[in-house]
Design a protein around this motif. Structure first.
Motif: not given
Lengths: 295, 443
Positions: A19, A22-23, A26-27, A30-31, A34, A40-43, A45, A255
């Motif tokens: 668990i 996965l949480a 893996l989450g 995968l994020f 994507y 993506y700029n964290v806050v 966009r 980053a």
């Protein structure tokens, strides 16, 4: 207990880890996959931009190539050198002479020290004028290099520092060597084998699974070099002349200093693929030189 | 059996993914915390979480005192101080903004306000800031806190680079200790008199530009403006910059790279400070260096002066940085946050900070008051006065939105020129074209 029930208990026992994986792993993983296709700029966009990040990295970013080169340089030298040194030390530590425990402790000590404290210590040691290393060299009339301040010596300085903690892997090799049945050596000696022959024909093949494990894990670890460069480069950003700009340091700058999180995520996936490919190659090659008992 | 596990597996993935994807809407969650001020019957105090990296023995009591003064001065807002270490504070802030639970006020880097504003990390505070307040600060600092006509922060403190010189050694070699060098040429002349050379090695280094200061400061000093302009124009491959590097390299040739490396590493190690020991009689340093002289070199007879100018009339341009107080995006009560920020940057709080820390504050008049403060001794007052005067010619170089990572491109080339791996001509040409390219790509 029947088979099914046993399986169920097995799964229940490892479920906290599953668990968690996965949480918490893996989450986000995968994020980030994507995210690597977004700006993506964290806050504020997160627009899908297709392969733009990847294209920019490969075609229009000098620093990406610089950081990749630096990282490969580090891996190519540090992994074989630390591995060979660890094997040599453990061979020596495997001798049966009085006081060996003390030596083992001494060689293992650096492995339990870690992090920023060690880097600061090494920055003092490597200091061009007041550092112990150059002062020692000066005893022999050698004018030591500027180490961390010279772009040609900065990476070798870090590799040198890594060698110092080879004692960590030594422990694994030592355990493996002590597990080699004495009868092998006795039989070899009766047949007239020399020490060198025994080392190459018995010891090395018998510890080859450990070498394999060590090479894989230290390759992965070396590709992730970050802290050392972040702490030890004069501007925390890869100085001098970007010679310490490693892949993860550049990714971090992207980053968290420039807020190009999507771009940094793309970088992390490129590194993942490189490491994955190298590990697969390692596994393929391993069939030729790794010997498992009973094979 | 297998199906059950597949279902658990699938739902965990989806849960995990949802957790991840819900980032990014920090502004929606901010409304949910419920501001006590609107319409509720009982009068609750508003609690503000204030993040700083000031945890040292020196700074922490000072900021805590300022917070306490604010808390007792009114009864609507209570500020609580959260010390967050220097290495973590801004990354934690970023994560907190993304999670929708940021601090209410944070101390952040003045150089990157515009960039953070552009990326949507800061609440604009324009509506709260009155002219009387925005007029308190040095113009260049206030400019750094404004992005596209919106005010995003108020400046807190700054610093500036000045020339420190050893008056006793000036006298020893027959120089007037009250006449510090005013141009680069004079610097070189004075340096030649102060040098002590024995068997080809310089025991005393009269003056080397890159002790204490970096190439970027001299480039700024030579140009009188940043080499990257706000509109994206690049001024690297220009006469003043060529002259700067040639001047630095000539001086380096004289003293030898080894000797310089060894002196610079002595500064870094803080084992034996070459300025305090007299091996380096003149150097350009952050004016805050005075605190070290005050604490560790009581007997040193030193003077301070503006940065010498490249040629007469070129200007004594110096460089500064500093910090601002700002409201992170999504903070629950920007107006209350602003009230505290206004107090932080008030004359009273700024003067207290300046006196207790010997730090150059952003509030112009508070700085002037501090310069005459009885908390400082004579040399303290002299240095602080020099710091204030220096602000007339101190530039800030905020990271331009058009090329925030310009330093990563240019600095390695500058380093390479100084280390002799690239010659001045081709190095500056390369830096010019690479930076132009970077600006072009980002347009």
């Amino acid at each position: 207990m029947n088979k099914k029930k046993e399986n169920l208990f097995g799964y229940i026992f490892i479920s906290p880890w599953i668990i968690g994986f996965l949480a918490l792993t893996l989450g986000p993983l995968l994020f980030s996959l994507y995210g690597s296709f977004t700006n993506y700029n964290v806050v504020s966009r997160m627009d899908f931009v297709g392969f733009d990040n990847y294209q920019e990295l490969f075609t229009n970013d000098n620093l990406f190539w610089v950081s990749l080169y630096n990282t490969f340089y580090f891996v190519i030298f540090s992994v074989p050198l630390t591995t060979i040194l660890a094997i040599l030390i453990s061979t020596m530590m495997n001798q049966d002479i009085p006081g060996m425990r003390i030596f083992r402790t001494i060689y293992y000590l650096p492995a339990i020290l870690s992090g920023v404290g060690v880097y600061l210590l090494w920055m003092q040691l490597l200091d061009p004028s007041t550092g112990l290393i150059n002062q020692f060299l000066a005893l022999f009339g050698i004018n030591g290099p500027n180490w961390l301040f010279d772009p040609d010596w900065a990476k070798p300085s870090l590799i040198f520092m890594k060698l110092w903690s080879a004692g960590g892997a030594m422990l694994l090799y030592l355990a493996a060597m002590q597990g080699i049945p004495k009868t092998f050596y006795e039989a070899a000696r009766i047949d007239g084998a020399t020490n060198v022959q025994m080392f190459f024909k018995i010891t090395l093949p018998m510890v080859s699974p450990i070498i394999f494990f060590d090479v894989i894990t230290s390759t992965i670890g070396s590709f992730q070099i970050f802290q050392e460069a972040y702490v030890m480069s004069a501007d925390n950003a890869g100085a001098p002349e970007n010679s310490l700009l490693f892949f993860n340091l550049y990714m971090w700058i992207r980053a968290f200093n420039l807020f190009d999180m999507g771009y940094a995520m793309a970088m992390s996936w490129i590194l993942f693929i490189i490491v994955l490919l190298l590990t697969l190659v390692n596994f393929k090659l391993s069939k030729r030189w790794v010997h498992y008992e009973g094979d | 059996m297998r199906k059950v596990f597949f279902l658990i597996f699938l739902s965990t993935i989806i849960l995990g993914a949802c957790g991840g994807f819900s980032l990014g809407d920090g502004d929606t969650s901010s409304g949910g915390t419920g501001d006590p001020e609107d319409g509720t019957a009982q009068e609750e105090t508003i609690v503000l979480d204030f993040w700083t990296f000031w945890g040292s023995e020196q700074r922490r009591p000072v900021i805590d005192q300022i917070i306490e003064d604010f808390n007792t001065s009114q009864d609507e807002i209570e500020v609580r101080h959260t010390y967050t270490p220097w290495g973590d504070i801004w990354t934690k802030n970023l994560a907190a903004i993304a999670a929708g639970d940021p601090p209410d006020v944070i101390i952040n880097d003045i150089m990157t306000v515009k960039l953070r504003a552009e990326e949507g990390q800061i609440e604009p505070i324009t509506e709260f800031v009155q002219d009387e307040v925005s007029g308190r600060f040095y113009d260049q600092m206030m400019d750094a806190a404004i992005h596209e006509d919106e005010i995003y922060a108020l400046p807190f403190n700054t610093d500036t680079q000045i020339l420190f010189y050893n008056k006793d050694l000036f006298e020893e070699v027959g120089l007037d200790p009250e006449q510090p060098p005013e141009t680069w040429e004079e610097l070189d002349e004075y340096a030649a008199q102060l040098d002590i050379e024995e068997e080809g090695t310089y025991e005393r280094i009269g003056f080397y530009p890159l002790i204490g200061a970096g190439t970027d400061i001299w480039v700024l000093n030579a140009l009188g403006e940043n080499y990257l302009q706000d509109d994206g124009e690049v001024l690297i491959d220009t006469e003043p910059v060529h002259e700067t590097f040639n001047w630095i390299l000539d001086s380096q040739d004289k003293y030898g790279q080894n000797r310089i490396t060894s002196v610079n590493s002595q500064f870094e190690n803080a084992q034996q400070d070459p300025f305090m020991s007299g091996d380096v009689p003149m150097m350009v340093q952050n004016a805050n260096y005075y605190v070290q002289l005050r604490d560790f070199a009581e007997d040193l007879n030193f003077g301070v002066a503006p940065l010498p100018e490249r040629v007469p009339g070129n200007g004594n341009t110096s460089w500064g940085g500093g910090f601002v107080a700002e409201v992170p995006m999504g903070a629950s009560n920007p107006e209350a946050s602003y009230q505290f920020i206004e107090y932080l940057t008030s004359h009273e709080a700024q003067l207290y900070w300046a006196e207790q820390n010997f730090d150059l504050v952003a509030h112009e008049e508070a700085g002037v008051s501090a310069a005459g403060s009885g908390e400082f001794d004579d040399s303290g007052q002299e240095v602080y006065t020099q710091m204030i005067e220096n602000m007339d010619e101190t530039l800030l170089t905020p990271q331009p939105v058009i090329a925030p990572d310009y330093a990563g491109t240019v600095n390695p080339i500058f380093e390479s020129i100084v280390s002799g791996n690239t010659d001045v001509e081709s190095g500056l040409e390369q830096a010019q074209s690479e930076l132009e390219q970077l600006v072009e790509d980002n347009r």
